[in-house]
Design an enzyme around this catalytic site. Structure first.
Site, short mmCIF file in Angstrom:
data_model
loop_
_atom_site.label_atom_id
_atom_site.label_comp_id
_atom_site.label_asym_id
_atom_site.label_seq_id
_atom_site.Cartn_x
_atom_site.Cartn_y
_atom_site.Cartn_z
N GLU A 104 -95.17 24.61 -19.35
CA GLU A 104 -95.30 23.88 -18.21
C GLU A 104 -94.34 22.56 -17.94
O GLU A 104 -94.52 21.64 -18.95
CB GLU A 104 -96.68 23.69 -17.59
CG GLU A 104 -96.79 22.95 -16.25
CD GLU A 104 -98.04 22.55 -16.00
OE1 GLU A 104 -98.28 21.48 -15.25
OE2 GLU A 104 -99.17 23.12 -16.35
N LYS B 239 -106.75 26.76 -12.63
CA LYS B 239 -106.90 25.70 -13.57
C LYS B 239 -108.03 24.65 -13.54
O LYS B 239 -108.43 24.36 -12.34
CB LYS B 239 -105.67 24.68 -13.19
CG LYS B 239 -105.48 23.61 -13.89
CD LYS B 239 -104.32 22.97 -13.31
CE LYS B 239 -104.10 21.29 -13.82
NZ LYS B 239 -102.74 21.06 -13.57
#
Length: 193
Positions: A41, A131
């Protein structure tokens, strides 16, 4: 559209490449791919974020890898991430307009959650992967507790974690542990690659 089941596959580590200029981001991505870390990411929050994402997306395509955009807070950032080559988006919180924009752009979205209400809202909106943020503050017990009422949710523990936290969070039920600043400790990280 890819799914997070496909993106993560058997991966247990996600690398967050934060705050580096584009060339350094690509170089770190290459080292991580070579070491077996397949899920990366690039957060958009830094001044170099979008350029670093764009450069890393080119490198990812050349290596048949996917790259995601992190710290995506607005629908405009979703569009910019998609234009830069991101294949998924990640956010620190749950914003249904950002989720809708990501899905409209054909990108799976990984929203951050920190309460049972947020988990319930995200799952009602169709999210199976979430998340857990900030995982360091929430602790592994939070993941264990939430897996009870939400057994189908897959948590990515993110925020304030070191490589030595990986086994504890995986044992608590996290599917993946995301590491950012911990990438600076290659000896500890080597145990989980």
């Amino acid at each position: 559209m890819l799914t997070f089941d496909e993106i993560f596959g058997e991966a247990r580590i996600m690398a967050i490449l934060r705050g580096l200029p584009p060339d350094e981001t690509v170089a770190l991505a290459e080292r991580l791919w070579d070491a077996g870390v397949t899920v990366l990411e690039v957060p958009l929050a830094s001044p170099h974020g979008l350029d670093a994402l764009r450069a890393t997306a080119v490198a990812a395509t050349a290596r048949n890898r996917t790259i995601g955009a992190g710290t995506v807070l607005t629908p405009d950032q979703v569009r910019a991430a998609a234009d830069a080559g991101a294949r998924y988006t990640v956010a620190p919180g749950l914003d249904l307009t950002v989720l809708a924009a990501a899905l409209h752009a054909g990108l799976p979205h990984l929203p951050g959650v920190a309460t049972a209400t947020e988990v319930a809202t995200a799952t009602a909106a169709g999210c199976r992967w979430l998340k857990a943020f900030p995982a360091g503050a929430l602790g592994p017990g939070w993941i264990s507790a939430l897996r009870g009422p939400f057994p189908d949710v897959r948590f990515v523990a993110t925020g304030g974690l070191s490589a030595t936290d990986v086994p504890t969070f995986l044992a608590a039920g996290a599917s993946v542990v995301a590491l950012g600043s911990a990438l600076g400790d290659p000896a500890a990280l080597a145990n989980w690659l």
